[in-house]
Structures are given as structure tokens and as C-alpha cells.
Design a protein around this motif. Structure first.
Motif, short mmCIF file in Angstrom:
data_model
loop_
_atom_site.label_atom_id
_atom_site.label_comp_id
_atom_site.label_asym_id
_atom_site.label_seq_id
_atom_site.Cartn_x
_atom_site.Cartn_y
_atom_site.Cartn_z
N ARG A 122 0.84 -1.15 -0.04
CA ARG A 122 0.19 -0.11 -0.02
C ARG A 122 0.83 1.11 -0.05
O ARG A 122 2.12 1.44 0.30
N ALA A 123 0.14 2.52 -0.36
CA ALA A 123 0.81 3.77 -0.33
C ALA A 123 2.09 3.82 -1.30
O ALA A 123 2.95 4.66 -1.02
N SER A 124 2.11 3.00 -2.24
CA SER A 124 3.49 3.00 -2.99
C SER A 124 3.03 3.79 -4.34
O SER A 124 3.85 3.69 -5.41
N SER A 125 1.84 4.30 -4.80
CA SER A 125 1.45 5.03 -5.96
C SER A 125 1.17 4.24 -7.17
O SER A 125 1.36 4.80 -8.16
N LYS A 126 0.96 2.88 -7.24
CA LYS A 126 0.84 2.03 -8.15
C LYS A 126 -0.21 2.64 -9.07
O LYS A 126 0.01 2.91 -10.35
N SER A 127 -1.31 2.71 -8.61
CA SER A 127 -2.69 3.10 -9.36
C SER A 127 -2.65 4.60 -9.84
O SER A 127 -3.04 4.83 -10.91
N TRP A 128 -2.01 5.36 -8.91
CA TRP A 128 -1.93 6.82 -9.07
C TRP A 128 -1.25 6.97 -10.33
O TRP A 128 -1.27 7.78 -11.14
N ASP A 129 0.11 6.34 -10.46
CA ASP A 129 1.03 6.51 -11.42
C ASP A 129 0.41 5.96 -12.80
O ASP A 129 0.50 6.55 -13.82
N ALA A 130 -0.29 4.61 -12.47
CA ALA A 130 -0.95 4.26 -13.85
C ALA A 130 -2.12 5.16 -14.35
O ALA A 130 -1.90 5.25 -15.58
#
Length: 469
Positions: A31-39
Motif C-alpha cells: 500500500r501507499a506505493s503510488s501504483k494506481s495513481w501513477d498508472a
């Protein structure tokens, strides 16, 4: 670093991941790794530069709010591109490039997806629930030259298909990247403090939640996740209909962060769920809410009678009496479920040579194990072709609200034992312990309401006599 410093930009740590040639882009971590945000940010950039058709998919999606729709909308606004995108109710279109975002749930729409043409990118969000059967359909569906899969998830089990296929043994032309919060330049000081606290309290749980380390297996779980997945829409697969008793399980919030929950089942098929926050002083309000659900569905109610729930029967009686005085002819039937109560039919064999009283510590354990038996039977029927009557099976409609959380909650509690060696269900208190193996988890309100739809004494005349009172 404060959250307000976050700008409409991409995580530089992922630049190579997004630009390397690949058929499959697999991004996993905690969690809190920015995966979806960055995608979402990269997807907005691509669709604003080129004409690209995006299929944004996830396993279960009964409404648009459950998709990445909101995340894309936020990124469009942060880039200041509102004038170039037409954000519609169920799709997003770039009016300048002709790009579009489509949103689908895999479970309900896999056949529709199979017939789609011209998809450039299939973004599978929260892909931990992706099945091998679905991948065998999806992979050849994206046949356009240069098309890609974006597979993004927080690992659950090392035995899950998506982890084995794309992390442990990735196919050719696959770029795999693990990213965690330590590489997220936009993380707030508050979130860092939360993570450090979790790290100090339980390192194993911290590794799983925030470093994306998968758990080895779910052998200690009373109900295995694979059994639950096989039961989604099993009534359609196996050809049995919802029929029999209509029942609403009602789990009553105790205090604090606990919530009330309802689950509705018609015979062997669970079709609906709900959850809400309510204080002890709002018990009558919660009872009326549950009563109305039961009235609408012409169902009986089984309620948790421990703690705050001890007064539920009296509240239902008040509501029934008021309705009777108003001339209503339909009154809701109800019965209590005392989780710590005595085992039902103690002298009857659960298995050859093992009586119920020797197997189960209390009726809650008996209820959970009987539901687990139904799930295992369903798994064997769906996967192995074994034959059972419908009252030995269980099915969960894919249209059930809170479905993903329901799956998580049902597969979480582990078997435990009392001092006489009889099985019992891991308690809510033990589930919440910081040092719990697998990490602490919230109260499984939906799962408890689910199990109450299938009480061990469901078929007894005594119960139905009480319900009619």
C-alpha cells in the motif's frame, strides 16, 4: 513531505517501467506505493497524446465508483486537461485525440469483453483475484498489434494465479516491477508515521501490507479463498435456482469502529449485502433498517444476540406490534443467534464416529464449519464435477454489494481450539491483535452476517415456531 506538495507528475522511479517495450506490464507491491495513481497519470498522458482505446477492468464492478474512473478524473483535473476530456457517466473520451476509457467488471462481463475489438491497453486493477480461466480468455482478446496488459495489484497469497503467473514465472515480453512506499516521493509525513507505527507493532504484517510480501497460504483459514471464488455465481454454473427459506443475517455493531451488517440469502444463494456505521444508542434505527430489508424481501431475520444485540428481539417485537396495530398482515419473523451458545443436536454425528459435541466448541463454530463444508462441496462440484444437492452447496451472486470485502472477510478467520480440543472460530479480539499471524484485521461483520444466513438449526420446527411468534 506534505501531501499538498504532490503535483500532477509521474513517479520518476517508474519511468523505465512505463517506457520499456512489453506485452505485459506487471506492477505489484504494498500500500501507499503510488501504483494506481501513477498508472492513471500515465494513461491520461497517453490518451491525450495518441488515439488509444483503454479497457479498465477489475474482477468485480457493480457500479462505476468501484472502477479507476474517479482516479482518472482526478488526474485529468490535476493535469489541467478538463477541456480535452469528455467525462461521461460510464466512459471517458478525449475529444481531441479520440481516445476512450471503458470500464468493465471481469466476472460479469468476460464474454462481452471477449468480443471487443481495437483495445490497445487492458488495465486490470486489483488483479490479485484474476483467475487462470479469465486470463486464457483475455490474452487472445487483445490481438491488436502493440496492445498491452497493465496488471496492477497488492499480493495476497503466493499461491494466487496472478502472482505465480506474472511474478514467480513471468511469460515472455513481460516487465515486472515491485514498488513500495519507500519509492513514493509524494507520501505525506502523516502516512509515513502510520507506516512506521505498523512496522514497530508487527513486522510480519508490515511486510505484507506495506512491502507487498505475499502470504504463503491459507491452510489455517476455515474457508479457503479458492473455495469462495469457485462459489461466485455457482448457481448459474451448476444449474440450481434460489429456492427455499429467505433469510437476512444481522450482525450488530458492538462499539467503536464496529459496523452493523446485513446479508440476504434465498436458499443456497446469497444475493445482497449491506453495512453501516451505528452507535449503541442507534439500535432501534438499525433494527428498523434490517426489518425493512426483511419485509421487502419477505425474509426471516437471524440476528446476533450477544452484547448490544441482546435487545434486538425486543425491538423487532415492538415493530411487529406497532404494525399489527396498524392492521398490517405481514410481520417479520426473527430468531436469535448466540455465537457462544450450545452446539445444535450435540449427539448427532458431524462425521462418522465424531459427534457435534466432540467436534465444535459452540454453535458459532458449528455454523462456520457447515458453511465451509458447503463452500468445499461447491468447489468440488465446479472444479471437479462432483455431484451434490443444492442444499449442500452455496453460491454468491456476482451482483452482491461489498463482494470483494465479503470474500476477504470469509477467508480470514482461522481455526482455533478450546482446552478440550474442540474447534472454534478465531475471535474478533484475536483477529484485532497487533501480533496476530498475518496481521490484525477489522471485525468481519459481513462474514458473520453471511454465516447467520445458514444457521445449523435452520430446518427445525422449533425455530420456525419461534420465528412465527
Amino acid at each position: 513531505m506534505q501531501a499538498q506538495t504532490k503535483k500532477a507528475t509521474l513517479n520518476p522511479a517508474l519511468r523505465k517501467f512505463w517506457t520499456s517495450p512489453a506485452r505485459n506490464r506487471v506492477l505489484h507491491g504494498g500500500r501507499a506505493s503510488s501504483k494506481s495513481w501513477d498508472a492513471a497519470g500515465f494513461a491520461v498522458f497517453l490518451t491525450n497524446t495518441y488515439k488509444i482505446r483503454f479497457l479498465c477492468a477489475r474482477q468485480f464492478q457493480n457500479k462505476i465508483a468501484e472502477s479507476v474512473y474517479s482516479l482518472l478524473k482526478v488526474q485529468i483535473e490535476r493535469f489541467g486537461l478538463q477541456h480535452r476530456f469528455d467525462i461521461q457517466r460510464d466512459k471517458i473520451i478525449n475529444v481531441a485525440t479520440g481516445s476512450e476509457f471503458l470500464f468493465y467488471g471481469l466476472w460479469r462481463s468476460i464474454d462481452e469483453i471477449k468480443s471487443m475489438e481495437g483495445i490497445d491497453v487492458c488495465w486490470i486493477e486489483e488483479a490479485h483475484n484474476l483467475t487462470e480461466e479469465q486470463w486464457e480468455i483475455l490474452n487472445p482478446t487483445l490481438r491488436k498489434s502493440g496492445s498491452q496488459f497493465w496488471i496492477i495489484f497488492n499480493p495476497r497469497l503466493s499461491t494466487d494465479f496472478v502472482y505465480r503467473r506474472f511474478v514467480t514465472n513471468p511469460p515472455p515480453k513481460t516487465v515486472v516491477r515491485q514498488i513500495n512506499y519507500v519509492e513514493n516521493p509524494f507520501l505525506s509525513d502523516t502516512m509515513l508515521e502510520i507506516i512506521e507505527s505498523a512496522k514497530a507493532e508487527d513486522y510480519d504484517s508490515y511486510e505484507h501490507v506495506y512491502l507487498g510480501v505475499p502470504r504463503d497460504d491459507d491452510d489455517d483459514s476455515i474457508i479457503k479463498r479458492s473455495w469462495i471464488m469457485a462459489a461466485i455465481d455457482a448457481h448459474k454454473v451448476l444449474g440450481f435456482a434460489p429456492r427455499g427459506v429467505k433469510r437476512v443475517g444481522f450482525d450488530v455493531a458492538d462499539s467503536g469502529a464496529d459496523k452493523c451488517a446485513n446479508v440476504y440469502a434465498h436458499g443456497s444463494v446469497v444475493e445482497w449485502a449491506d453495512e453501516w456505521k451505528a452507535g449503541e444508542d442507534e439500535l432501534l434505527k438499525s433494527c428498523k433498517r434490517t426489518y425493512n430489508v426483511a419485509k421487502e424481501r419477505e425474509a426471516a431475520v437471524t440476528y446476533d444476540s450477544i452484547g448490544v444485540g441482546a435487545s434486538v428481539g425486543a425491538k423487532f417485537a415492538e415493530i411487529n406490534e406497532a404494525r399489527r396495530n396498524e392492521g398490517e398482515t405481514f410481520l417479520v419473523r426473527y430468531s436469535k443467534f448466540n455465537a457462544g451458545g450450545a452446539v445444535y443436536e450435540p449427539d448427532r454425528n458431524y462425521q462418522p464416529g465424531i459427534k457435534n459435541s466432540d467436534m465444535f466448541s459452540n454453535i458459532k463454530a458449528q455454523a462456520w464449519w457447515l458453511v465451509a463444508d458447503r463452500f468445499r462441496n461447491t468447489f468440488n462440484a465446479v472444479r471437479n464435477g462432483e455431484t451434490y444437492s443444492d442444499d449442500q452447496l452455496i453460491s454468491i451472486s456476482s451482483e452482491t454489494p461489498y463482494l470483494e470485502r465479503l470474500i476477504d472477510e470469509l477467508s480470514t478467520p482461522k481455526r482455533d481450539y478450546d482446552q478440550n480440543g474442540r474447534v472454534k472460530v478465531e475471535s474478533k479480539k484475536d483477529l484485532a491483535k497487533p501480533n496476530r499471524e498475518g496481521g490484525p484485521v477489522p471485525s468481519p461483520n459481513l462474514a458473520d452476517a453471511f454465516v447467520m444466513c445458514f444457521p445449523p438449526d435452520a430446518g427445525s420446527l422449533d425455530v420456525w415456531t419461534k420465528l412465527a411468534q
